[in-house]
Scaffold this active site. Structure first.
Site, PDB file in Angstrom:
ATOM      1  N   ASP A   1      -3.707  -4.562  -3.313  1.00 14.42           N
ATOM      2  CA  ASP A   1      -3.079  -3.579  -3.818  1.00 14.42           C
ATOM      3  C   ASP A   1      -3.504  -3.026  -5.287  1.00 14.42           C
ATOM      4  O   ASP A   1      -3.231  -3.983  -6.430  1.00 14.42           O
ATOM      5  CB  ASP A   1      -1.656  -3.980  -3.971  1.00 14.42           C
TER       6      ASP A   1
ATOM      7  N   GLU B   1      -1.520   1.330  -2.417  1.00 13.91           N
ATOM      8  CA  GLU B   1      -0.120   1.316  -2.286  1.00 13.91           C
ATOM      9  C   GLU B   1       0.640   1.265  -3.435  1.00 13.91           C
ATOM     10  O   GLU B   1       2.005   2.023  -3.505  1.00 13.91           O
ATOM     11  CB  GLU B   1       0.356   0.271  -1.154  1.00 13.91           C
ATOM     12  N   ASN B   2       0.298   0.624  -4.431  1.00 12.39           N
ATOM     13  CA  ASN B   2       0.956   0.622  -5.895  1.00 12.39           C
ATOM     14  C   ASN B   2       0.291   1.455  -6.901  1.00 12.39           C
ATOM     15  O   ASN B   2       0.722   1.327  -8.046  1.00 12.39           O
ATOM     16  CB  ASN B   2       1.272  -0.771  -6.114  1.00 12.39           C
TER      17      ASN B   2
ATOM     18  N   HIS C   1       5.351   1.403   0.807  1.00 13.27           N
ATOM     19  CA  HIS C   1       5.736   2.560  -0.224  1.00 13.27           C
ATOM     20  C   HIS C   1       4.743   3.731   0.087  1.00 13.27           C
ATOM     21  O   HIS C   1       4.598   4.428  -0.759  1.00 13.27           O
ATOM     22  CB  HIS C   1       5.261   2.184  -1.554  1.00 13.27           C
TER      23      HIS C   1
ATOM     24  N   HIS D   1      -0.011  -5.997   5.498  1.00 11.66           N
ATOM     25  CA  HIS D   1       0.977  -5.570   4.565  1.00 11.66           C
ATOM     26  C   HIS D   1       2.513  -6.463   4.992  1.00 11.66           C
ATOM     27  O   HIS D   1       3.191  -6.018   5.515  1.00 11.66           O
ATOM     28  CB  HIS D   1       1.104  -4.107   4.103  1.00 11.66           C
TER      29      HIS D   1
ATOM     30  N   HIS E   1       0.370  -6.950  -0.280  1.00 12.52           N
ATOM     31  CA  HIS E   1       1.832  -6.837  -0.748  1.00 12.52           C
ATOM     32  C   HIS E   1       2.391  -7.824  -1.506  1.00 12.52           C
ATOM     33  O   HIS E   1       3.101  -7.523  -2.379  1.00 12.52           O
ATOM     34  CB  HIS E   1       2.684  -6.951   0.504  1.00 12.52           C
TER      35      HIS E   1
ATOM     36  N   HIS F   1       0.969  -9.565  -4.261  1.00 11.48           N
ATOM     37  CA  HIS F   1       0.136  -9.470  -5.351  1.00 11.48           C
ATOM     38  C   HIS F   1      -0.435 -10.539  -6.121  1.00 11.48           C
ATOM     39  O   HIS F   1      -1.036 -10.615  -7.142  1.00 11.48           O
ATOM     40  CB  HIS F   1       1.021  -8.534  -6.511  1.00 11.48           C
TER      41      HIS F   1
END
Length: 270
Positions: A8, A39-40, A68, A153, A178, A180
């Site tokens: 991520d 995604e982030n 997200h 994820h 997901h 991290h």
């Protein structure tokens, strides 16, 4: 194939690290394909079209999303406009975009898919196991495709591990995203699939899972919120998984955790 997966991308620090380091890694590690979870990338919540373009310009071949996926509204059109961006396969069937595609990279066919977990996450998503099954069945390794990568994820390590074993021998790589935090379980499963429960994030690890420490600490200590969470802006570590596959079988021959730059101990292929 020599495949790099990056976990991520977290906020500006993560985007900056990818832009600065990925072009050199593609050359130094002789990478055939790079898949990045974006995604982030947009302040920790989603990805917008301009940031997606920057990841591709840095050297990503495919960008995956997650829960997200559509926090940034222009991604509703972005996943339709750019087939290199994938949202989870088990989103509602009416959702824009696709959850898997076959890509031509380095003269080979690479299948990339993403599934979204259900444990400790929204139960509105379809079952990830039944969602990925027909895709794997229709694209046998070493015949229809030379390699397959599945981005799982998920919140729960158990669900990620179950997906790894479910895909073992039918995918080249199954890697979790997901949470991290990179897990220390990179391995090749019994039937030849490379696996890691979580690749970690591309972000500043002087943080609370990528967010500036002050507000998360305040909430843990006092139980009260005062400000919004903001991504930490220090030097990021690129975290991910390197896999080398066999063209004839599509299975993994080598696997290694990747940690480049920032605060974490460094790791990667020679």
């Amino acid at each position: 194939m020599r495949i790099l997966f990056l976990g991520d991308v977290m906020g500006r620090a993560g985007r900056r690290a990818v832009a600065e380091r990925l072009p050199g890694l593609r050359t130094d590690w002789r990478l055939d394909a790079v898949v990045v979870n974006g995604e982030n990338a947009s302040s920790g919540r989603g990805l917008n079209a301009a940031q997606a373009r920057a990841l591709f310009e840095a050297g990503a071949d495919v960008v995956t999303l997650g829960d997200h996926a559509f926090d940034q509204k222009d991604m509703m059109q972005g996943v339709e406009a750019d087939p290199r961006i994938l949202r989870p396969i088990n989103y509602a069937k009416s959702a824009p975009g696709r959850g898997w595609r076959v890509f031509d990279v380095a003269g080979r066919k690479l299948l990339v898919a993403q599934v979204l977990g259900q444990v400790f996450m929204s139960r509105t998503y379809d079952d990830p196991f039944s969602a990925i099954e027909p895709v794997l069945k229709a694209h046998p390794l070493g015949r229809a495709v030379q390699a397959t990568l599945v981005d799982v994820h998920c919140e729960a390590t158990s669900e990620k591990m179950a997906m790894g074993h479910f895909c073992d021998g039918r995918a080249s790589v199954v890697v979790g995203t997901h949470t991290h935090v990179p897990t220390a379980d990179a391995c090749i499963l019994p039937r030849g699939t490379a696996f890691q429960s979580d690749a970690g994030m591309c972000g500043d690890y002087d943080s609370v899972i990528g967010m500036d420490k002050a507000e998360p600490l305040r909430r843990f200590v006092t139980g009260m919120a005062r400000e919004r969470f903001e991504p930490a802006g220090g030097e990021a570590t690129l975290c991910g998984l390197f896999t080398e596959t066999d063209d004839a079988t599509g299975l993994a021959r080598k696997v290694m955790q990747v940690r480049v730059g920032g605060r974490l101990s460094q790791s990667g292929p020679k």
